[in-house]
Design a protein around this motif. Sequence first.
Motif, PDB file in Angstrom:
ATOM      1  N   THR A  65       0.717  -1.127   0.241  1.00  0.00           N
ATOM      2  CA  THR A  65      -0.029  -0.060   0.051  1.00  0.00           C
ATOM      3  C   THR A  65       0.813   1.430  -0.067  1.00  0.00           C
ATOM      4  N   TRP A  66       2.143   1.013   0.308  1.00  0.00           N
ATOM      5  CA  TRP A  66       3.083   2.152   0.175  1.00  0.00           C
ATOM      6  C   TRP A  66       3.323   2.760  -1.225  1.00  0.00           C
ATOM      7  N   HIS A  67       3.586   4.144  -1.052  1.00  0.00           N
ATOM      8  CA  HIS A  67       4.080   4.978  -2.333  1.00  0.00           C
ATOM      9  C   HIS A  67       5.702   4.659  -2.452  1.00  0.00           C
ATOM     10  N   PHE A  68       5.948   4.498  -3.914  1.00  0.00           N
ATOM     11  CA  PHE A  68       7.274   4.287  -4.213  1.00  0.00           C
ATOM     12  C   PHE A  68       7.704   5.693  -4.849  1.00  0.00           C
ATOM     13  N   LEU A  69       8.417   6.715  -4.209  1.00  0.00           N
ATOM     14  CA  LEU A  69       8.646   7.767  -4.812  1.00  0.00           C
ATOM     15  C   LEU A  69      10.033   8.182  -4.935  1.00  0.00           C
ATOM     16  N   GLU A  70      10.458   9.116  -6.019  1.00  0.00           N
ATOM     17  CA  GLU A  70      11.797   9.288  -6.351  1.00  0.00           C
ATOM     18  C   GLU A  70      12.273  10.252  -5.421  1.00  0.00           C
ATOM     19  N   VAL A  71      13.764  10.116  -4.932  1.00  0.00           N
ATOM     20  CA  VAL A  71      14.122  10.862  -3.849  1.00  0.00           C
ATOM     21  C   VAL A  71      15.297  11.242  -4.201  1.00  0.00           C
ATOM     22  N   ARG A  72      16.080  12.120  -3.416  1.00  0.00           N
ATOM     23  CA  ARG A  72      17.557  12.633  -3.656  1.00  0.00           C
ATOM     24  C   ARG A  72      17.992  12.266  -2.143  1.00  0.00           C
ATOM     25  N   VAL A  73      19.151  11.476  -1.731  1.00  0.00           N
ATOM     26  CA  VAL A  73      19.673  11.409  -0.592  1.00  0.00           C
ATOM     27  C   VAL A  73      20.341  12.480  -0.215  1.00  0.00           C
ATOM     28  N   LEU A  74      20.078  13.023   0.914  1.00  0.00           N
ATOM     29  CA  LEU A  74      20.747  14.412   1.287  1.00  0.00           C
ATOM     30  C   LEU A  74      21.868  14.010   2.456  1.00  0.00           C
ATOM     31  N   LYS A  75      21.481  12.939   3.203  1.00  0.00           N
ATOM     32  CA  LYS A  75      22.598  12.545   4.378  1.00  0.00           C
ATOM     33  C   LYS A  75      22.299  11.305   4.511  1.00  0.00           C
ATOM     34  N   GLN A  76      23.266  10.395   4.941  1.00  0.00           N
ATOM     35  CA  GLN A  76      23.239   9.138   5.745  1.00  0.00           C
ATOM     36  C   GLN A  76      23.765   9.436   7.342  1.00  0.00           C
ATOM     37  N   CYS A  77      23.116   8.820   8.229  1.00  0.00           N
ATOM     38  CA  CYS A  77      23.184   9.038   9.453  1.00  0.00           C
ATOM     39  C   CYS A  77      23.202   7.689  10.241  1.00  0.00           C
ATOM     40  N   ASP A  78      24.150   7.704  11.454  1.00  0.00           N
ATOM     41  CA  ASP A  78      23.914   6.191  12.458  1.00  0.00           C
ATOM     42  C   ASP A  78      22.515   6.093  13.258  1.00  0.00           C
ATOM     43  N   THR A  79      22.135   7.416  13.683  1.00  0.00           N
ATOM     44  CA  THR A  79      21.067   7.251  14.323  1.00  0.00           C
ATOM     45  C   THR A  79      19.690   8.273  14.029  1.00  0.00           C
ATOM     46  N   TYR A  80      18.774   7.936  14.587  1.00  0.00           N
ATOM     47  CA  TYR A  80      17.330   8.416  14.124  1.00  0.00           C
ATOM     48  C   TYR A  80      17.672   9.874  14.736  1.00  0.00           C
ATOM     49  N   ASP A  81      17.979  10.227  15.961  1.00  0.00           N
ATOM     50  CA  ASP A  81      18.017  11.545  16.306  1.00  0.00           C
ATOM     51  C   ASP A  81      18.965  12.087  15.306  1.00  0.00           C
ATOM     52  N   GLU A  82      20.062  11.715  15.117  1.00  0.00           N
ATOM     53  CA  GLU A  82      20.895  12.657  14.016  1.00  0.00           C
ATOM     54  C   GLU A  82      20.367  12.833  12.882  1.00  0.00           C
ATOM     55  N   THR A  83      19.475  11.943  12.304  1.00  0.00           N
ATOM     56  CA  THR A  83      18.822  12.493  10.876  1.00  0.00           C
ATOM     57  C   THR A  83      17.730  13.377  11.288  1.00  0.00           C
ATOM     58  N   ARG A  84      16.827  13.411  12.435  1.00  0.00           N
ATOM     59  CA  ARG A  84      16.102  14.326  12.889  1.00  0.00           C
ATOM     60  C   ARG A  84      16.487  15.999  12.937  1.00  0.00           C
ATOM     61  N   ARG A  85      17.609  15.904  13.368  1.00  0.00           N
ATOM     62  CA  ARG A  85      18.380  17.146  13.791  1.00  0.00           C
ATOM     63  C   ARG A  85      18.746  17.692  12.366  1.00  0.00           C
ATOM     64  N   GLU A  87      17.397  16.902   9.487  1.00  0.00           N
ATOM     65  CA  GLU A  87      16.236  17.136   8.744  1.00  0.00           C
ATOM     66  C   GLU A  87      15.716  18.518   9.115  1.00  0.00           C
ATOM     67  N   ARG A  88      15.576  19.001  10.496  1.00  0.00           N
ATOM     68  CA  ARG A  88      15.195  20.454  10.940  1.00  0.00           C
ATOM     69  C   ARG A  88      15.899  21.455  10.701  1.00  0.00           C
ATOM     70  N   ARG A  89      17.349  21.220  10.317  1.00  0.00           N
ATOM     71  CA  ARG A  89      18.135  22.270   9.947  1.00  0.00           C
ATOM     72  C   ARG A  89      17.641  22.463   8.502  1.00  0.00           C
ATOM     73  N   VAL A  90      17.558  21.404   7.499  1.00  0.00           N
ATOM     74  CA  VAL A  90      17.257  21.639   6.364  1.00  0.00           C
ATOM     75  C   VAL A  90      15.948  22.445   6.061  1.00  0.00           C
ATOM     76  N   GLU A  91      14.883  21.872   6.727  1.00  0.00           N
ATOM     77  CA  GLU A  91      13.748  22.699   6.655  1.00  0.00           C
ATOM     78  C   GLU A  91      13.692  24.120   7.231  1.00  0.00           C
ATOM     79  N   ASN A  92      14.632  24.287   8.277  1.00  0.00           N
ATOM     80  CA  ASN A  92      14.637  25.906   8.389  1.00  0.00           C
ATOM     81  C   ASN A  92      15.346  26.499   7.644  1.00  0.00           C
ATOM     82  N   GLU A  93      16.365  25.981   6.936  1.00  0.00           N
ATOM     83  CA  GLU A  93      17.079  26.940   5.973  1.00  0.00           C
ATOM     84  C   GLU A  93      16.284  27.047   4.720  1.00  0.00           C
TER      85      GLU A  93
END
Length: 137
Positions: A65-85, A87-93
């Motif tokens: 049922t999930w969509h399969f969407l085209e993406v650009r990978v911005l960054k890979q991280c070891d932890t979920y918290d690191e990706t969220r930080r 992500e918020r920085r990219v959204e703010n910028e």
Amino acid sequence: MAGQSETGNLPEKQWSVVDFLATNTVASVPNYWIKKIEDQFYCYWPEGDKDVSKKVKKYYSPDSTWHFLEVRVLKQCDTYDETRRYERRVENESNTDIENERPLGRGRRKLKVKRDSNFVEDIPPLPKIQYVFNITK
């Protein structure tokens, strides 16, 4: 090949921050949701689901049922918290860029008025000049 995951040529990190190209939105996702087809990355996404963040955090497996969407990978991280930080920085910028769509630089800086020490501020203003036009047909 060592150091590569089943997602294509992504390093063996657990999380990625991706930019969904169709909607220009950013999200943190588990790396195994991302697949590389030819030279483009795609990501499974449970669009319209109320529990998206729960599915991301708990590493749910994508289903049909999930969509399969085209993406650009911005960054890979070891932890979920690191990706969220990140992500918020990219959204703010991104939000700042939208709010400040005017160019910056020399032409947009405020000019500082330099006055030499002999400047007299008590000069009366110039009189207004009135123009009278006679237009005849």
